[in-house]
Design a protein around this motif. Structure first.
Motif, PDB file in Angstrom:
ATOM      1  N   ILE A   1       0.760  -1.065   0.031  1.00 18.65           N
ATOM      2  CA  ILE A   1       0.208   0.132   0.425  1.00 18.65           C
ATOM      3  C   ILE A   1       0.852   1.744   0.103  1.00 18.65           C
ATOM      4  N   PRO A   2       0.880   2.828  -0.379  1.00 20.99           N
ATOM      5  CA  PRO A   2       1.119   3.335  -0.567  1.00 20.99           C
ATOM      6  C   PRO A   2       1.742   4.126   0.870  1.00 20.99           C
ATOM      7  N   CYS A   3       0.905   3.347   2.091  1.00 22.13           N
ATOM      8  CA  CYS A   3       1.336   4.566   3.300  1.00 22.13           C
ATOM      9  C   CYS A   3       1.951   5.738   3.329  1.00 22.13           C
ATOM     10  N   LEU A   4       0.692   6.246   3.349  1.00 22.83           N
ATOM     11  CA  LEU A   4       0.630   7.616   3.108  1.00 22.83           C
ATOM     12  C   LEU A   4       0.693   8.256   4.920  1.00 22.83           C
ATOM     13  N   CYS A   5       1.911   9.010   5.465  1.00 16.89           N
ATOM     14  CA  CYS A   5       2.043   9.604   6.632  1.00 16.89           C
ATOM     15  C   CYS A   5       2.258  11.601   6.460  1.00 16.89           C
ATOM     16  N   SER A   6       1.976  11.696   7.790  1.00 20.17           N
ATOM     17  CA  SER A   6       2.708  13.266   7.772  1.00 20.17           C
ATOM     18  C   SER A   6       3.856  13.622   7.152  1.00 20.17           C
ATOM     19  N   THR A   7       4.797  13.216   7.810  1.00 21.62           N
ATOM     20  CA  THR A   7       6.253  13.178   6.982  1.00 21.62           C
ATOM     21  C   THR A   7       6.184  12.420   5.434  1.00 21.62           C
ATOM     22  N   ALA A   8       5.418  11.467   5.026  1.00 25.29           N
ATOM     23  CA  ALA A   8       5.199  11.794   3.595  1.00 25.29           C
ATOM     24  C   ALA A   8       4.610  11.632   2.741  1.00 25.29           C
ATOM     25  N   PRO A   9       3.898  12.788   2.769  1.00 19.96           N
ATOM     26  CA  PRO A   9       2.633  12.952   2.368  1.00 19.96           C
ATOM     27  C   PRO A   9       2.052  12.418   0.895  1.00 19.96           C
ATOM     28  N   ARG A  10       3.548  11.463  -0.374  1.00 24.95           N
ATOM     29  CA  ARG A  10       2.911  11.215  -0.820  1.00 24.95           C
ATOM     30  C   ARG A  10       3.068   9.697  -0.749  1.00 24.95           C
ATOM     31  N   GLY A  11       3.208   8.884   0.856  1.00 27.15           N
ATOM     32  CA  GLY A  11       3.141   7.720   0.788  1.00 27.15           C
ATOM     33  C   GLY A  11       4.870   7.808   0.978  1.00 27.15           C
ATOM     34  N   LEU A  12       4.802   6.222   1.303  1.00 28.58           N
ATOM     35  CA  LEU A  12       6.527   5.888   1.740  1.00 28.58           C
ATOM     36  C   LEU A  12       6.714   4.890  -0.104  1.00 28.58           C
ATOM     37  N   ALA A  13       5.328   4.459  -0.536  1.00 33.33           N
ATOM     38  CA  ALA A  13       5.721   3.997  -2.036  1.00 33.33           C
ATOM     39  C   ALA A  13       4.609   4.551  -2.427  1.00 33.33           C
ATOM     40  N   PRO A  14       4.662   6.028  -3.443  1.00 34.98           N
ATOM     41  CA  PRO A  14       4.011   6.548  -3.817  1.00 34.98           C
ATOM     42  C   PRO A  14       3.530   6.035  -5.067  1.00 34.98           C
ATOM     43  N   ASN A  15       4.277   4.833  -5.644  1.00 33.89           N
ATOM     44  CA  ASN A  15       4.434   4.262  -7.022  1.00 33.89           C
ATOM     45  C   ASN A  15       3.533   3.446  -6.772  1.00 33.89           C
ATOM     46  N   THR A  16       2.956   2.114  -5.533  1.00 30.18           N
ATOM     47  CA  THR A  16       2.127   1.013  -5.225  1.00 30.18           C
ATOM     48  C   THR A  16       0.515   1.931  -5.002  1.00 30.18           C
ATOM     49  N   ARG A  17      -0.872   1.323  -5.727  1.00 32.22           N
ATOM     50  CA  ARG A  17      -1.942   1.312  -4.869  1.00 32.22           C
ATOM     51  C   ARG A  17      -2.760   0.737  -3.766  1.00 32.22           C
ATOM     52  N   LEU A  18      -3.176   0.820  -3.324  1.00 25.92           N
ATOM     53  CA  LEU A  18      -3.997  -0.085  -2.462  1.00 25.92           C
ATOM     54  C   LEU A  18      -4.498  -1.630  -3.253  1.00 25.92           C
ATOM     55  N   ASN A  19      -4.648  -1.395  -4.694  1.00 27.52           N
ATOM     56  CA  ASN A  19      -5.075  -2.815  -4.796  1.00 27.52           C
ATOM     57  C   ASN A  19      -5.089  -2.679  -6.266  1.00 27.52           C
ATOM     58  N   ASN A  20      -3.692  -2.915  -6.664  1.00 28.13           N
ATOM     59  CA  ASN A  20      -2.644  -2.815  -7.842  1.00 28.13           C
ATOM     60  C   ASN A  20      -2.446  -4.636  -8.526  1.00 28.13           C
ATOM     61  N   GLY A  21      -2.433  -4.989  -7.364  1.00 23.58           N
ATOM     62  CA  GLY A  21      -1.840  -6.300  -7.196  1.00 23.58           C
ATOM     63  C   GLY A  21      -0.389  -6.680  -7.201  1.00 23.58           C
ATOM     64  N   SER A  22       0.224  -5.775  -6.841  1.00 21.67           N
ATOM     65  CA  SER A  22       1.798  -5.419  -6.834  1.00 21.67           C
ATOM     66  C   SER A  22       2.491  -4.698  -5.462  1.00 21.67           C
ATOM     67  N   MET A  23       3.302  -4.945  -5.296  1.00 22.74           N
ATOM     68  CA  MET A  23       4.354  -4.143  -4.220  1.00 22.74           C
ATOM     69  C   MET A  23       4.885  -3.566  -4.571  1.00 22.74           C
ATOM     70  N   ALA A  24       5.282  -2.386  -4.199  1.00 24.16           N
ATOM     71  CA  ALA A  24       6.409  -1.538  -4.018  1.00 24.16           C
ATOM     72  C   ALA A  24       7.909  -2.399  -3.641  1.00 24.16           C
ATOM     73  N   LEU A  25       8.905  -2.311  -4.492  1.00 24.74           N
ATOM     74  CA  LEU A  25      10.456  -2.582  -3.903  1.00 24.74           C
ATOM     75  C   LEU A  25      11.066  -1.439  -3.829  1.00 24.74           C
ATOM     76  N   ILE A  26      11.544  -0.932  -2.395  1.00 24.77           N
ATOM     77  CA  ILE A  26      12.459  -0.447  -3.027  1.00 24.77           C
ATOM     78  C   ILE A  26      14.161  -0.619  -1.842  1.00 24.77           C
ATOM     79  N   ALA A  27      14.389  -0.756  -2.921  1.00 25.98           N
ATOM     80  CA  ALA A  27      16.142  -0.912  -2.414  1.00 25.98           C
ATOM     81  C   ALA A  27      17.883   0.175  -2.211  1.00 25.98           C
ATOM     82  N   VAL A  28      17.821   0.658  -1.382  1.00 23.67           N
ATOM     83  CA  VAL A  28      18.529   1.580  -1.344  1.00 23.67           C
ATOM     84  C   VAL A  28      20.222   1.571  -1.132  1.00 23.67           C
TER      85      VAL A  28
END
Ligand SMILES: Nc1ncnc2c1ncn2[C@@H]1O[C@H](COP(=O)(O)OP(=O)(O)OP(=O)(O)O)[C@@H](O)[C@H]1O
Length: 566
Positions: free
Chosen positions: A426-453
């Motif tokens: 899920i996008p994980c919206l919060c006040s410190t990340a208003p666009r989300g911790l994972a803005p590239n995913t949606r609640l039900n798009n059938g996939s996950m965002a992988l963010i590798a730093v």
């Protein structure tokens, strides 16, 4: 069972006019009341149908959406109105003396409320202080759920009429139509975490939620949890048949516990073997979330406020959501929405060891301390990209890439040093990340965002973290790779002494100091809950496994809040 609390100020506002106390009662025909009505000054008209006939006729007949079911005259505001009830709306038009242009004027002054937006109807009576029953009938009140931006608010529409018979027909007709909305729950199992945030979850429930549930005639079976895992153990055993939904009042950790409990129960009921890699079944009941925690990313990816969340539950708004399963060595560990390994897991593990600190202080302390001891983790990261996913690999790839064609031909593997790895369904919206911790995913798009730093300097990493707070692309760095994936496997290679065992004053200089604990487990942040995983973790996404009460939000409701610690 929960004892009904006092009405909240919010709801009382809608119910009170001057000193009148307004209660729901079934209209009763009393001679005394009738007599008072005859002397009353309000305009009263006999309803067109008598109560019994109307009742019978209504039950037998199927009405077209625009066909009048009942007509009558009510005072709304200061004016008398012609009011018409159809199967879909209540329409009212002011009564005016006829003029040649009357038709045109009437059309303009016609107002209506759609019944799909009405969540309660009550008979309104004037009662003196302390009076529990009876009282002078004033009319009926419709409670409408109004949308204001992303928020929902309740709005009362008072239809005043002093006739018991008249109000009874209207009350019954409206009740019958409202009970026909099948998604709307009538009974809920509610879990409240009394220790969430600053221990205000139960008060939030009492003030913002319980009065609305009462208004909507929803029965709430409330449990105030006594310990971590209490809600989970109840959900495994309790009877859910008489309920139409489960509600949790708390933060992300608690939401994750209840969501996991609901899904685990569904697997048990369906006879799934959770000691294997299995295909999970959907949860039997929808889950409502009343945000009341220190972190509310699951709630904020949808709804932030108690009243809005409560109204979504009452209205039966459904939102399917993708869920991840987390398995290790072929066994299901839990269900959840997001996971962080490396910096995210380490920070949470440190914060948990300082639980005695107030929540915001311990989070800031852990963040700063982990940043000070920033170190990468040597891991093997494998993933299966989602069908049609767009690769967002940056121009310069820092890692040694071993594309391994797995048995099913789709696993890709990276080997390297990583500061943080996030996997989010899920996008994980919060006040410190208003666009989300994972803005590239949606609640039900059938996939996950992988963010590798990948490995980089502390200053570059902080620059990346700070971008979460702004609109600039937080992933626009050469050391970050993002993928849209269906499954992820993460195997840390570290061995040896735990980095978090380093005493608080001891400087940690070893670049490759591993994060493995003395018990040989690695800390994962799963929905703000600490999970100690002994070895490789397999994360799979399960499209729309859970239904939440609510609606999708594309952005956080409030303006970004500056994070004070970075
Ligand atoms: N009665 C209880 N006593 C102690 N812990 C509980 C109780 N009920 C639930 N918990 C656990 O408390 C944890 C934190 O709860 P929650 O997420 O609601 O609060 P929070 O303030 O957002 O937490 P955090 O400070 O960890 O962000 C959850 O893992 C939940 O399972």
């Amino acid at each position: 069972m929960f004892e009904s609390p006092c009405k909240s100020i919010n709801v009382l506002d809608a119910w009170s006019e001057n000193q009148e106390e307004l209660r729901e009662t079934q209209p009763v025909s009393s001679r005394g009341t009738r007599k008072r009505q005859q002397n009353a000054t309000l305009s009263v008209s006999a309803p067109q149908l008598c109560a019994d006939d109307a009742d019978k006729e209504r039950k037998e007949k199927k009405y077209r959406p625009d066909e009048p079911i009942v007509r009558g005259i009510f005072q709304i505001g200061k004016k008398s109105h012609n009011v018409v009830l159809t199967a879909t709306r209540v329409t009212w038009t002011p009564i005016q003396p006829e003029t040649p242009t009357a038709d045109h004027d009437v059309k303009r002054q016609e107002e209506y409320v759609e019944l799909k937006d009405v969540f309660a109807v009550k008979v309104k009576r004037r009662r003196s202080a302390g009076q529990q029953t009876g009282g002078t009938l004033l009319g009926i009140t419709l409670f409408q759920c109004k949308k204001k931006g992303l928020k929902l608010k309740e709005h009362a529409i008072h239809l005043n009429n002093l006739s018991e018979d008249h109000c009874e027909i209207w009350f019954k007709s409206l009740k019958e139509i409202l009970s026909g909305f099948k998604n709307r729950p009538k009974s809920l199992k509610v879990f409240v975490n009394p220790i969430s945030h600053k221990k205000e979850a139960y008060q939030i429930y009492l003030d913002e939620v319980a009065p609305l549930f009462k208004l909507a005639d929803i029965e709430a079976d409330v449990t105030i949890t006594k310990r971590k895992g209490h809600a989970l153990s109840i959900l495994k055993d309790c009877s859910l048949e008489e309920h139409d939904g489960v509600v949790c009042v708390g933060g992300d950790g608690f939401v994750a516990e209840v969501a996991h409990g609901l899904l685990l129960r569904a697997q048990m009921d369906a006879g799934r073997d959770t000691d294997s890699i299995f295909t999970p079944v959907q949860a039997a009941l929808p889950l409502g979330i009343i945000p009341a925690g220190s972190t509310n990313v699951v709630a904020c990816s949808r709804i932030r406020r108690g009243m809005t969340a409560a109204l979504h539950i009452i209205m039966g708004h459904h939102q399917p959501v993708d869920v991840c399963s987390f398995s290790s060595m072929g066994r299901l560990l839990r269900f959840g929405f997001s996971a962080m390994f490396g910096f995210g897991g380490r920070t949470l593990a440190l914060a948990e060891r300082h639980r005695w600190m107030p929540p915001s202080q311990r989070r800031e302390f852990a963040l700063i301390k982990t940043l000070a001891n920033l170190k990468p983790e040597d891991c093997e990261l494998s993933f299966i990209t989602s069908h049609g996913a767009e690769d967002q690999i940056n121009a310069r790839v820092l890692y040694t890439i071993h594309s391994v064609i797995g048995e099913h031909g789709s696993w890709q593997t990276r080997q390297g040093l990583y500061l943080n790895i996030s996997i989010m369904a899920i996008p994980c919206l919060c006040s410190t990340a208003p666009r989300g911790l994972a803005p590239n995913t949606r609640l039900n798009n059938g996939s996950m965002a992988l963010i590798a730093v990948g490995n980089t300097s502390r200053s570059e990493f902080i620059k990346h973290l700070k971008r979460y707070n702004s609109t600039t692309n937080q992933f626009g760095f050469s050391f970050i790779e993002t993928q849209t994936v269906k499954a992820v496997k993460l195997r840390p290679h570290s061995q040896g002494r735990c980095a978090d065992d380093v005493s608080e004053n001891e400087e940690c200089n070893t670049k490759t100091m591993p994060i493995i604990s003395s018990e040989g487990t690695y800390p994962w942040n799963i929905d703000a809950d600490l999970l100690e995983v002994p070895s490789e973790l397999l994360i799979r996404v399960h499209p729309q496994l859970l239904t939440l009460f609510g609606a999708d939000m594309e952005e956080a409701e409030e303006a970004p809040v500056k994070c004070s610690c970075i």
